[in-house]
Design an enzyme around this catalytic site. Structure first.
Site, PDB file in Angstrom:
ATOM      1  N   HIS A  36      22.702  67.197   2.793  1.00 37.60           N
ATOM      2  CA  HIS A  36      23.026  66.656   4.119  1.00 37.60           C
ATOM      3  C   HIS A  36      23.579  65.251   4.000  1.00 37.60           C
ATOM      4  CE1 HIS A  36      19.599  63.917   5.159  1.00 37.60           C
ATOM      5  NE2 HIS A  36      18.855  64.729   4.446  1.00 37.60           N
ATOM      6  N   ASP A  48      17.810  59.250   1.141  1.00 36.73           N
ATOM      7  CA  ASP A  48      17.778  60.387   2.065  1.00 36.73           C
ATOM      8  C   ASP A  48      18.965  60.344   3.015  1.00 36.73           C
ATOM      9  OD1 ASP A  48      16.998  62.540   3.587  1.00 36.73           O
ATOM     10  OD2 ASP A  48      15.387  61.480   4.633  1.00 36.73           O
ATOM     11  N   GLU A  80      21.417  67.014   9.880  1.00 39.21           N
ATOM     12  CA  GLU A  80      20.171  67.574   9.339  1.00 39.21           C
ATOM     13  C   GLU A  80      18.968  66.911   9.974  1.00 39.21           C
ATOM     14  OE1 GLU A  80      16.800  67.725   6.255  1.00 39.21           O
ATOM     15  OE2 GLU A  80      17.760  66.050   7.290  1.00 39.21           O
ATOM     16  N   GLU A  81      19.058  65.593  10.138  1.00 43.15           N
ATOM     17  CA  GLU A  81      17.922  64.841  10.660  1.00 43.15           C
ATOM     18  C   GLU A  81      17.650  65.148  12.131  1.00 43.15           C
ATOM     19  OE1 GLU A  81      16.048  63.478   8.702  1.00 43.15           O
ATOM     20  OE2 GLU A  81      17.121  62.548   7.023  1.00 43.15           O
ATOM     21  N   ASP A 109      18.230  67.507  -1.530  1.00 41.88           N
ATOM     22  CA  ASP A 109      17.843  66.597  -0.456  1.00 41.88           C
ATOM     23  C   ASP A 109      16.817  65.625  -1.015  1.00 41.88           C
ATOM     24  OD1 ASP A 109      17.191  65.328   1.865  1.00 41.88           O
ATOM     25  OD2 ASP A 109      16.613  67.120   2.974  1.00 41.88           O
ATOM     26  N   HIS A 207      12.714  57.357   5.623  1.00 45.25           N
ATOM     27  CA  HIS A 207      13.047  57.217   7.048  1.00 45.25           C
ATOM     28  C   HIS A 207      12.768  55.805   7.569  1.00 45.25           C
ATOM     29  CE1 HIS A 207      13.290  61.733   8.315  1.00 45.25           C
ATOM     30  NE2 HIS A 207      14.091  61.412   7.308  1.00 45.25           N
TER      31      HIS A 207
END
Length: 276
Positions: A36, A48, A80-81, A109, A207
């Site tokens: 992603h 990420d 994706e998120e 990922d 994140h």
């Protein structure tokens, strides 16, 4: 008394998938690989998932010089998120004849976590009990072969449906892939196996705004990028190992059907959010 403060961005936007494939190789026996391309709102998303996206780009550039027997397709997924939007849309909108041409999907990922472990998706179900579609065990075994050849430790990782392989799994397409860890804390046993610091998340900046250019372990990226190249190259020349597993599953269809009904998927996440 409970006080809740929220910071919400609510807007309608448009996202894209970027997909390309080799000009050489059998288009009826496609090896598909993806990562992603988006990140969360809070940060740059270098691990990420800049790590997986960059490894995939380098693999695609190197494949320009290769002569695969099977066509290799590369996908950089959007959104994706936001709940696996890009990959789910792609699979759901493929005609069945096109899905049947995809022999396996390989997912990358987060493959450069700073406190990393080397994790392979548990395609055969031996670690966590949920088995992937036929061909997934053979795919896992190929990744294991790479780490064994280099004498490097690895573990299985749970099929949690938190990344872009989810809809491929749902549609019965063999899958595999790599992951080096996110918010979960590394155990003492894992620190002894992989190095790094026990009691600390595999990626403390998961994140978060600190997922920047300093948030990459170059060794993890090298090991897992090479693993991706090893397995993709192997399958670009021959998918016989996967074919044999799919054929065996077809011959044992009644038993497989019973097994599949007994191992119903239980989704635990929507993107990175727990739903149960």
């Amino acid at each position: 008394e409970v006080r809740v403060v929220t910071d919400v961005v609510r807007e309608q936007t448009e996202t894209f998938n970027l997909i390309t494939e080799t000009s050489r190789g059998n288009p009826d026996n496609v090896v598909m690989t993806g990562a992603h391309l988006d990140s969360v709102y809070e940060g740059a998303g270098i691990n990420d998932n800049g790590s997986g996206s960059a490894a995939l780009l380098e693999l695609a550039l190197q494949m320009k010089r290769a002569f695969p027997n099977n066509q290799v397709r590369f996908a950089w997924w959007g959104a994706e998120e936001a709940g696996l939007v890009g990959s789910t849309y792609y699979v759901n909108n493929l005609p069945q004849a096109e899905k049947d041409r995809i022999k396996v999907y390989l997912n990358y990922d987060m493959i450069g976590s700073p406190n990393f472990g080397n994790f392979i998706y548990d395609g055969d179900g031996s670690d966590f009990g949920l088995q992937g579609p036929p061909g997934s065990a053979a795919t896992e075994a190929l990744f294991e072969r790479y780490f064994d050849l280099r004498g490097i430790a690895f573990e299985g990782t749970e099929i949690s449906f938190r990344s872009d392989y989810a809809q491929f799994f749902e549609d019965g397409i063999a899958f595999g892939g790599l992951f080096t860890g996110a918010e979960v804390l590394k155990t003492e046993e894992q620190a002894a196996k992989f190095g790094g610091e026990a009691g600390v998340a595999f990626d403390p900046c998961y994140h978060a705004g600190c997922d920047d250019l300093t948030n990459i372990d170059e060794l993890a990226l090298e090991l897992n990028g090479d693993a991706a190249a090893f397995v993709t190259s192997w399958l670009s020349l021959s998918t016989e190992l996967i074919d044999d597993e799919i054929d065996a599953a077809g011959e044992a269809a009644p038993a497989v059907g019973v097994l599949r009904s007994a191992q119903q998927r239980t989704a635990t996440h929507w993107g990175d959010k727990w739903i149960r």
